[in-house]
Design a protein around this motif. Structure first.
Motif, short mmCIF file in Angstrom:
data_model
loop_
_atom_site.label_atom_id
_atom_site.label_comp_id
_atom_site.label_asym_id
_atom_site.label_seq_id
_atom_site.Cartn_x
_atom_site.Cartn_y
_atom_site.Cartn_z
N THR A 112 0.83 -0.47 0.22
CA THR A 112 0.58 -0.12 -0.15
C THR A 112 0.75 1.74 -0.08
O THR A 112 0.38 1.99 -0.27
N THR A 136 -5.88 -7.13 -1.02
CA THR A 136 -5.78 -6.29 0.25
C THR A 136 -5.09 -5.10 -0.36
O THR A 136 -5.07 -4.49 0.30
N ARG A 139 -8.08 -3.31 -1.75
CA ARG A 139 -8.62 -3.01 -0.10
C ARG A 139 -8.31 -2.04 0.31
O ARG A 139 -8.71 -0.36 0.90
N GLU A 140 -6.64 -2.05 1.44
CA GLU A 140 -6.05 -1.08 1.69
C GLU A 140 -6.39 0.24 1.19
O GLU A 140 -5.93 1.64 1.34
N ALA A 142 -8.11 1.77 -0.91
CA ALA A 142 -8.98 2.00 -0.74
C ALA A 142 -9.58 2.41 0.29
O ALA A 142 -10.30 3.82 0.51
N GLU A 143 -9.61 2.06 1.17
CA GLU A 143 -9.35 2.83 2.29
C GLU A 143 -8.89 4.11 3.19
O GLU A 143 -9.37 4.88 3.56
N GLN A 144 -6.92 4.10 2.94
CA GLN A 144 -6.83 5.00 2.80
C GLN A 144 -6.94 6.32 1.82
O GLN A 144 -6.41 7.00 1.67
N GLY A 145 -7.30 6.14 0.66
CA GLY A 145 -7.95 6.77 0.29
C GLY A 145 -6.90 7.21 -1.06
O GLY A 145 -6.68 8.08 -2.05
N ASN A 182 -2.69 -7.75 6.86
CA ASN A 182 -2.89 -7.55 6.01
C ASN A 182 -1.32 -7.75 5.23
O ASN A 182 -0.75 -8.11 4.46
N ASP B 116 -0.06 4.38 10.73
CA ASP B 116 0.52 3.69 10.07
C ASP B 116 1.41 3.49 9.52
O ASP B 116 1.94 4.20 8.87
#
Lengths: 222, 195
Positions: A112, A136, A139-140, A142-145, A182, B116
């Motif tokens: 990511t 994965t 998806r990550e 997308a979650e972070q933009g 992840n 993170d």
């Protein structure tokens, strides 16, 4: 007299035969040396990439399709002895899209952080490599933009063994608990497929190397 | 493409012979030791323990956050002034020491970081005669040759890299995998973005 003459003839035949053998051996040796040089170049050029895929022997030059978005990307400068563990490309490569000189792109997996740090990640890619992400990472991101447009998505690896091994190494290298699962999946995907991983996460980088995989890290180049 | 050529042209405009000698340099950490020449050493004693051993002062225990990150971050030394500067990779503490006195030049400087850890990154660029520029995903800072902070900008710098620099300007680049790019220019005098 006859015996002497036939001996002479046998001797001359032997000499001729030896000369022919020598000539053949020399030709064969020269040909093998040339072939080995090409093979070595191909091996070096694929050293950092997948062990499962071979670099085409014929295509060792950097090339790219014409594009309006062609950009010459500068290479990283390393810190120096002691802190340096990898050899980073020192020359510039012309890139277009998600591949570097995509003649027959071998895959390199982005985590990511590498999706976001596109400019830095491209600096770690070698000629003939195409960046991909796994589910994965998609998806990550997308979650972070973060945008993953332009990247090919592959399935996550299925090996639970590899995932647990990567997870164990991540813990050993002090990775934070947040996101560890992840990261283990991403690392395991790279190992399962035998492709390099590009990451800004040092613990993940160290874990993949420790498990015998190929990984590249955004070292803080000076 | 035209912009890229312009960046390269500007970066080549540093006059030969017009630069101050570089005194700030990177110190590699190898075998658990960072040699500081005549000024002493930094030694790692464990995963969370490191000690600064100045030649002319008492030993200094480095903060745990520094010890954790010291092999990933960048250790810089000014030989002439005897100044040590540590710029973290994933950590959030910048420290600088006067090696003559064995004391911090200033209290450790906290910088904002991504929650993170995996998304934390850092880049360092030495500037001849000026010091060093330090870029993380949330901070752009410039430190002088003496290790003191010159300026600092805390913004979202995730995905940005330092493309090049001249004596007065810093060129930065970011992009995505669809081929889109962004560029920005920063003043090296104060870190402000230039039009």
């Amino acid at each position: 007299m006859t015996t002497t003459a036939s001996t002479d003839r046998r001797g001359r035949r032997l000499v001729l035969l030896l000369a022919a053998v020598l000539a053949f051996a020399t030709t064969a040796l020269l040909g093998a040396t040339t072939g080995a040089g090409v093979a070595s170049a191909a091996t070096v050029s694929s050293a950092g990439s997948s062990s499962a895929s071979a670099v085409p022997a014929l295509e060792s030059r950097v090339g790219v399709s014409p594009s309006d978005s062609i950009l010459v990307v500068g290479g990283h400068e390393t810190i120096g002895a002691g802190q340096r563990r990898d050899n980073l490309p020192s020359q510039s490569y012309v890139v277009s899209g998600c591949c570097v000189a995509a003649e027959d792109g071998s895959e390199v997996l982005l985590d990511t952080s590498a999706v976001k740090a596109q400019a830095a990640a491209r600096g770690l890619m070698k000629p003939g490599e195409c960046a991909v992400i796994c589910s994965t990472v998609q998806r990550e991101a997308a979650e972070q933009g973060f945008s993953t447009a332009g990247l090919t998505v592959i399935d996550d690896g299925v090996s639970a063994t590899l995932r647990s091994q990567v997870a164990a190494q991540l813990r050993a290298f002090g990775a934070a608990a947040q996101g560890l699962e992840n990261d283990a999946t991403i690392g395991a995907t790279a190992l399962e497929r035998g492709i390099p991983l590009i990451t800004g996460d040092r613990a993940l980088w160290q874990s993949i190397l420790k498990l015998g995989g190929d990984a590249r890290w955004f070292r803080p180049g000076v | 493409m035209a912009v890229d050529i312009e960046v390269r042209r500007r970066c080549a405009l540093v006059p030969a012979g017009g630069l101050t000698a570089m005194t700030l340099h990177v110190v590699p950490v190898s075998g658990g030791v960072a040699p500081l020449g005549g000024w002493g050493t930094v030694e790692l004693r464990g995963a969370t323990s490191a000690v600064l051993r100045p030649s002319w002062a008492e030993d200094v225990e480095l903060p745990e956050e520094v010890a954790l990150d010291i092999t990933a971050g960048v250790v810089l030394l000014n030989d002439e002034l005897g100044r040590l500067l540590f710029l973290p990779y994933a950590g959030d503490l910048v420290v600088a020491y006067d090696l003559k006195l064995g004391e911090p030049i200033y209290p450790g400087m906290r910088i904002p970081r991504q929650p993170d850890h995996g998304l934390r990154m850092a880049a360092v660029r030495l500037l001849p005669g000026r010091g060093v520029v330090y870029l993380t995903e949330m901070t752009l800072a410039c430190f002088g040759e003496d290790g003191n902070l010159a300026w600092r900008e805390d913004e979202d710098f995730a995905g940005w890299i330092i493309e090049g620099s001249t004596l007065d300007e810093l060129y930065m680049l970011a992009g995505d995998w669809a081929g889109n790019e962004q560029r920005q220019t920063r003043s090296l005098a104060d870190g402000h973005r230039l039009p």
